[in-house]
Design a protein around this motif. Structure first.
Motif, mmCIF file in Angstrom:
data_model
loop_
_atom_site.group_PDB
_atom_site.id
_atom_site.type_symbol
_atom_site.label_atom_id
_atom_site.label_comp_id
_atom_site.label_asym_id
_atom_site.label_seq_id
_atom_site.Cartn_x
_atom_site.Cartn_y
_atom_site.Cartn_z
ATOM 1 N N UNK A 118 0.868 -1.169 0.000
ATOM 2 C CA UNK A 118 0.000 0.000 0.000
ATOM 3 C C UNK A 118 0.910 1.226 0.000
ATOM 4 N N UNK A 119 0.791 2.037 -1.035
ATOM 5 C CA UNK A 119 1.648 3.210 -1.176
ATOM 6 C C UNK A 119 1.186 4.305 -0.219
ATOM 7 N N UNK A 120 2.125 4.956 0.440
ATOM 8 C CA UNK A 120 1.817 6.098 1.302
ATOM 9 C C UNK A 120 2.347 7.364 0.634
ATOM 10 N N UNK A 121 2.034 8.503 1.207
ATOM 11 C CA UNK A 121 2.527 9.760 0.656
ATOM 12 C C UNK A 121 3.820 10.218 1.327
ATOM 13 N N UNK A 122 4.482 9.350 2.064
ATOM 14 C CA UNK A 122 5.725 9.697 2.762
ATOM 15 C C UNK A 122 6.943 9.263 1.962
ATOM 16 N N UNK A 123 7.998 10.059 2.073
ATOM 17 C CA UNK A 123 9.293 9.778 1.451
ATOM 18 C C UNK A 123 10.371 9.875 2.521
ATOM 19 N N UNK A 124 11.425 9.093 2.377
ATOM 20 C CA UNK A 124 12.575 9.179 3.281
ATOM 21 C C UNK A 124 13.845 9.257 2.442
ATOM 22 N N UNK A 125 14.906 9.743 3.074
ATOM 23 C CA UNK A 125 16.208 9.798 2.421
ATOM 24 C C UNK A 125 17.068 8.659 2.954
ATOM 25 N N UNK A 126 18.240 8.499 2.371
ATOM 26 C CA UNK A 126 19.161 7.446 2.792
ATOM 27 C C UNK A 126 19.561 7.615 4.259
ATOM 28 N N UNK A 127 19.613 8.871 4.748
ATOM 29 C CA UNK A 127 19.975 9.131 6.149
ATOM 30 C C UNK A 127 18.929 8.599 7.118
ATOM 31 N N UNK A 128 17.689 8.491 6.668
ATOM 32 C CA UNK A 128 16.598 8.033 7.526
ATOM 33 C C UNK A 128 16.383 6.522 7.469
ATOM 34 N N UNK A 129 17.329 5.796 6.840
ATOM 35 C CA UNK A 129 17.276 4.342 6.744
ATOM 36 C C UNK A 129 18.481 3.734 7.443
ATOM 37 N N UNK A 130 18.296 2.514 7.953
ATOM 38 C CA UNK A 130 19.423 1.787 8.526
ATOM 39 C C UNK A 130 20.216 1.138 7.394
ATOM 40 N N UNK A 131 21.281 0.439 7.737
ATOM 41 C CA UNK A 131 22.088 -0.243 6.721
ATOM 42 C C UNK A 131 21.304 -1.350 6.016
ATOM 43 N N UNK A 132 20.306 -1.888 6.677
ATOM 44 C CA UNK A 132 19.479 -2.943 6.084
ATOM 45 C C UNK A 132 18.193 -2.383 5.478
ATOM 46 N N UNK A 133 18.156 -1.091 5.206
ATOM 47 C CA UNK A 133 17.020 -0.387 4.580
ATOM 48 C C UNK A 133 15.743 -0.409 5.422
ATOM 49 N N UNK A 134 15.880 -0.482 6.731
ATOM 50 C CA UNK A 134 14.733 -0.345 7.632
ATOM 51 C C UNK A 134 14.536 1.138 7.934
ATOM 52 N N UNK A 135 13.307 1.564 8.071
ATOM 53 C CA UNK A 135 13.006 2.967 8.352
ATOM 54 C C UNK A 135 13.304 3.257 9.818
ATOM 55 N N UNK A 136 14.071 4.325 10.080
ATOM 56 C CA UNK A 136 14.351 4.689 11.467
ATOM 57 C C UNK A 136 13.778 6.045 11.856
ATOM 58 N N UNK A 137 13.120 6.727 10.921
ATOM 59 C CA UNK A 137 12.488 8.015 11.196
ATOM 60 C C UNK A 137 11.229 7.772 12.031
ATOM 61 N N UNK A 138 11.219 8.266 13.263
ATOM 62 C CA UNK A 138 10.108 8.017 14.196
ATOM 63 C C UNK A 138 8.792 8.619 13.701
ATOM 64 N N UNK A 139 8.857 9.770 13.051
ATOM 65 C CA UNK A 139 7.638 10.410 12.548
ATOM 66 C C UNK A 139 6.987 9.559 11.462
ATOM 67 N N UNK A 193 7.382 6.285 10.951
ATOM 68 C CA UNK A 193 6.905 5.040 11.555
ATOM 69 C C UNK A 193 5.597 5.256 12.308
ATOM 70 N N UNK A 194 5.489 6.370 13.024
ATOM 71 C CA UNK A 194 4.258 6.691 13.741
ATOM 72 C C UNK A 194 3.112 6.936 12.773
ATOM 73 N N UNK A 195 3.391 7.642 11.677
ATOM 74 C CA UNK A 195 2.367 7.909 10.658
ATOM 75 C C UNK A 195 1.854 6.591 10.057
ATOM 76 N N UNK A 196 2.765 5.689 9.734
ATOM 77 C CA UNK A 196 2.371 4.406 9.144
ATOM 78 C C UNK A 196 1.594 3.551 10.142
ATOM 79 N N UNK A 197 1.975 3.586 11.414
ATOM 80 C CA UNK A 197 1.242 2.837 12.437
ATOM 81 C C UNK A 197 -0.184 3.359 12.556
#
Length: 90
Positions: free
Chosen positions: A32-53, A55-59
């Motif tokens: 399901x596509x969301x309207x949020x975008x992240x940059x490489x800085x907001x991802x871990x080395x394994x491409x997991x999202x680490x931006x709390x905002x 993650x909260x929006x998606x939850x």
């Protein structure tokens, strides 16, 4: 039972990564596509999202999905309606 997780798939040409909600149901995947975008800085080395905002929006979005936590009526699981997840237990 359906499982939900916020994830990214691949980078765009401008360096941003589109955020998706991955839905897994009976070993089938859907996104399901969301309207949020992240940059490489907001991802871990394994491409997991680490931006709390993000993650909260998606939850919050997962909680508001229509029919989340209800029986799909086609199989004995608690999931989204089969029309959304593609449940093949018809």
């Amino acid at each position: 039972m359906a499982n939900f997780k916020a994830c990214v798939r691949r980078p765009r040409s401008d360096g941003f990564w589109q955020v998706y909600i991955r839905v897994t149901h009976h070993r089938g995947l859907g996104y399901i596509k969301t309207d949020k975008m992240v940059t490489k800085k907001e991802l871990t080395k394994t491409s997991e999202i680490k931006d709390a905002f993000v993650l909260s929006y998606c939850a919050d979005l997962i909680i508001l999905l229509p029919g989340a936590g209800k029986r799909c009526g086609r199989c004995p699981c608690l999931s989204l309606p089969w029309q959304i997840t593609g449940c093949n237990q018809r």
